[in-house]
Scaffold this motif. Structure first.
Motif, PDB file in Angstrom:
ATOM      1  N   LEU A  90       0.781  -1.122   0.027  1.00 43.99           N
ATOM      2  CA  LEU A  90      -0.005  -0.021  -0.047  1.00 43.99           C
ATOM      3  C   LEU A  90       0.858   1.245  -0.062  1.00 43.99           C
ATOM      4  O   LEU A  90       1.865   1.317   0.769  1.00 43.99           O
ATOM      5  CB  LEU A  90      -0.842  -0.001   1.403  1.00 43.99           C
ATOM      6  CG  LEU A  90      -2.146  -0.996   1.194  1.00 43.99           C
ATOM      7  CD1 LEU A  90      -2.647  -1.196   2.604  1.00 43.99           C
ATOM      8  CD2 LEU A  90      -3.001  -0.836   0.417  1.00 43.99           C
ATOM      9  N   GLY A 107      -3.420   4.561  -1.964  1.00 38.99           N
ATOM     10  CA  GLY A 107      -3.885   3.992  -3.169  1.00 38.99           C
ATOM     11  C   GLY A 107      -4.615   2.598  -2.946  1.00 38.99           C
ATOM     12  O   GLY A 107      -4.853   2.017  -1.866  1.00 38.99           O
ATOM     13  N   GLU A 108      -4.995   1.980  -4.057  1.00 36.76           N
ATOM     14  CA  GLU A 108      -5.670   0.969  -4.029  1.00 36.76           C
ATOM     15  C   GLU A 108      -5.072  -0.446  -3.508  1.00 36.76           C
ATOM     16  O   GLU A 108      -5.643  -1.535  -3.154  1.00 36.76           O
ATOM     17  CB  GLU A 108      -6.604   0.742  -5.389  1.00 36.76           C
ATOM     18  CG  GLU A 108      -7.558   1.584  -5.482  1.00 36.76           C
ATOM     19  CD  GLU A 108      -8.254   1.501  -7.004  1.00 36.76           C
ATOM     20  OE1 GLU A 108      -9.517   1.550  -6.775  1.00 36.76           O
ATOM     21  OE2 GLU A 108      -7.727   1.132  -8.080  1.00 36.76           O
TER      22      GLU A 108
ATOM     23  N   TYR B  35      -9.814   4.494   9.900  1.00 39.94           N
ATOM     24  CA  TYR B  35      -9.767   3.969   8.531  1.00 39.94           C
ATOM     25  C   TYR B  35     -10.759   2.979   8.222  1.00 39.94           C
ATOM     26  O   TYR B  35     -10.755   1.891   9.269  1.00 39.94           O
ATOM     27  CB  TYR B  35      -8.401   3.756   8.009  1.00 39.94           C
ATOM     28  CG  TYR B  35      -7.592   4.768   7.761  1.00 39.94           C
ATOM     29  CD1 TYR B  35      -6.581   4.970   9.047  1.00 39.94           C
ATOM     30  CD2 TYR B  35      -7.296   5.767   6.682  1.00 39.94           C
ATOM     31  CE1 TYR B  35      -5.845   5.928   8.875  1.00 39.94           C
ATOM     32  CE2 TYR B  35      -6.361   6.592   6.803  1.00 39.94           C
ATOM     33  CZ  TYR B  35      -5.597   6.862   7.792  1.00 39.94           C
ATOM     34  OH  TYR B  35      -4.566   7.826   7.885  1.00 39.94           O
ATOM     35  N   GLN B  37     -11.291  -0.096   5.489  1.00 42.59           N
ATOM     36  CA  GLN B  37     -10.940  -0.895   4.111  1.00 42.59           C
ATOM     37  C   GLN B  37     -11.714  -2.113   3.870  1.00 42.59           C
ATOM     38  O   GLN B  37     -12.098  -3.035   4.669  1.00 42.59           O
ATOM     39  CB  GLN B  37      -9.479  -1.338   4.516  1.00 42.59           C
ATOM     40  CG  GLN B  37      -8.829  -2.038   3.282  1.00 42.59           C
ATOM     41  CD  GLN B  37      -7.373  -2.505   3.936  1.00 42.59           C
ATOM     42  OE1 GLN B  37      -7.016  -2.907   4.861  1.00 42.59           O
ATOM     43  NE2 GLN B  37      -6.512  -2.748   3.050  1.00 42.59           N
ATOM     44  N   GLU B  41      -8.867  -3.381  -1.372  1.00 43.79           N
ATOM     45  CA  GLU B  41      -8.754  -2.071  -1.697  1.00 43.79           C
ATOM     46  C   GLU B  41      -7.815  -1.481  -0.701  1.00 43.79           C
ATOM     47  O   GLU B  41      -7.543  -2.160   0.335  1.00 43.79           O
ATOM     48  CB  GLU B  41     -10.175  -1.459  -1.484  1.00 43.79           C
ATOM     49  CG  GLU B  41     -11.217  -1.982  -2.492  1.00 43.79           C
ATOM     50  CD  GLU B  41     -10.968  -1.618  -4.018  1.00 43.79           C
ATOM     51  OE1 GLU B  41     -11.002  -2.354  -4.995  1.00 43.79           O
ATOM     52  OE2 GLU B  41     -10.065  -0.513  -4.286  1.00 43.79           O
ATOM     53  N   GLY B  42      -7.487  -0.345  -0.724  1.00 36.75           N
ATOM     54  CA  GLY B  42      -6.680   0.546   0.338  1.00 36.75           C
ATOM     55  C   GLY B  42      -7.543   1.134   1.353  1.00 36.75           C
ATOM     56  O   GLY B  42      -8.972   1.312   0.951  1.00 36.75           O
ATOM     57  N   PRO B  43      -7.052   1.457   2.548  1.00 38.39           N
ATOM     58  CA  PRO B  43      -7.905   1.977   3.632  1.00 38.39           C
ATOM     59  C   PRO B  43      -8.299   3.465   3.294  1.00 38.39           C
ATOM     60  O   PRO B  43      -7.555   4.157   2.574  1.00 38.39           O
ATOM     61  CB  PRO B  43      -6.910   2.152   4.694  1.00 38.39           C
ATOM     62  CG  PRO B  43      -5.854   1.105   4.500  1.00 38.39           C
ATOM     63  CD  PRO B  43      -5.905   1.162   2.849  1.00 38.39           C
ATOM     64  N   LEU B  45      -9.954   6.877   4.939  1.00 43.51           N
ATOM     65  CA  LEU B  45      -9.923   7.572   5.973  1.00 43.51           C
ATOM     66  C   LEU B  45     -11.194   7.924   6.309  1.00 43.51           C
ATOM     67  O   LEU B  45     -12.018   8.508   5.602  1.00 43.51           O
ATOM     68  CB  LEU B  45      -9.234   9.148   5.723  1.00 43.51           C
ATOM     69  CG  LEU B  45      -9.240  10.054   6.966  1.00 43.51           C
ATOM     70  CD1 LEU B  45      -8.328   9.472   8.287  1.00 43.51           C
ATOM     71  CD2 LEU B  45      -8.821  11.397   6.607  1.00 43.51           C
ATOM     72  N   LEU B  88      -9.495   0.305  11.007  1.00 48.53           N
ATOM     73  CA  LEU B  88      -8.213   0.335  11.374  1.00 48.53           C
ATOM     74  C   LEU B  88      -8.048   1.636  12.277  1.00 48.53           C
ATOM     75  O   LEU B  88      -8.296   2.613  11.598  1.00 48.53           O
ATOM     76  CB  LEU B  88      -7.308   0.484  10.362  1.00 48.53           C
ATOM     77  CG  LEU B  88      -7.166  -0.799   9.473  1.00 48.53           C
ATOM     78  CD1 LEU B  88      -6.384  -0.426   8.085  1.00 48.53           C
ATOM     79  CD2 LEU B  88      -6.074  -2.029  10.039  1.00 48.53           C
TER      80      LEU B  88
END
Lengths: 115, 111
Positions: A90, A107-108, B35, B37, B41-43, B45, B88
């Protein structure tokens, strides 16, 4: 809309190969970070950068290097991939101007499998 | 030693129930983020808390920062299946984004 873009969502590499993970952000952020995420271990910081051409080691830098030639781009390099580097990677950025917040924009993610 | 301890690690509840997730530390943080998630995928905010004792609300989510800035909680009222995900917490001691993350709480809300 603010965006952090990682070049590859999924990669499969062989042991010993050199791997490049690219990250680009369009928010003009000063700070950029690379984390890896593994089940049971959470997010761990690999490297970070507070400015162009600057880099600092995070908690688990062994086996990795980074490059920040331009403000918007932060690359993670695995010189010789090993199976224990199979993980979700990440990239994140934050603004030094957001004083007192520490907010990260992620990012993803790039899912790397090393065979 | 884990700097930020999150509990519970896993939580499975029915739609409409309330829940609380905790994030505890022995260290003082300048700021603390939550966060969310989703798989693959990314976390993303959700909120930042900065002041000791601060309470922030985001629709059905209520975030609280402890008076001593060492702990935080996330309370969800009337959970919905769309709340399912990994939550998170992350603490920043330097205000520079070099955050330490908790291991996360995996929430499943069943319809």
């Amino acid at each position: 809309d603010v965006k952090v873009t990682q070049s590859s969502r999924y990669l499969v590499k062989r042991t010993g190969e050199k791997v490049f993970l690219e990250c680009v952000q369009d928010m003009d952020h000063e700070n950029m970070f690379w984390y890896r995420q593994d089940p049971g271990l959470g997010l761990r910081l690999i490297y970070f950068s507070y400015d162009v051409k600057m880099k600092e080691k995070g908690d688990i830098p062994e086996g990795y290097s980074v490059s920040r030639e331009k403000k918007e781009r932060f690359s993670l390099i695995l010189e010789s991939a090993s199976t224990n580097q199979t993980s979700m990677y990440l990239c994140a950025s934050s603004s030094a101007g957001l004083a007192g917040t520490g907010e990260l924009f992620f990012g993803e993610g790039s899912r790397l499998t090393v065979l | 030693t884990q700097l930020l301890e999150q509990s519970p690690q896993f939580l499975s509840i029915q739609e409409g129930e309330n829940l609380t997730v905790y994030c505890n530390s022995s260290s003082v943080f300048s700021s603390l983020q939550w966060y969310r998630q989703e798989p693959g995928e990314g976390p993303v905010l959700l909120v930042t808390v900065v002041t000791g004792g601060e309470v922030k609300k985001l629709k059905r989510l209520t975030f609280q920062f402890g008076d001593a800035r060492k702990d935080s909680s996330l309370h969800i009222t009337a959970a919905q299946p769309g709340d399912t995900g990994l939550y998170l917490c992350a603490g920043d001691r330097t205000n520079a984004g070099k955050s330490t993350f908790g291991d996360g709480t995996t929430l499943t809300v069943k319809p």
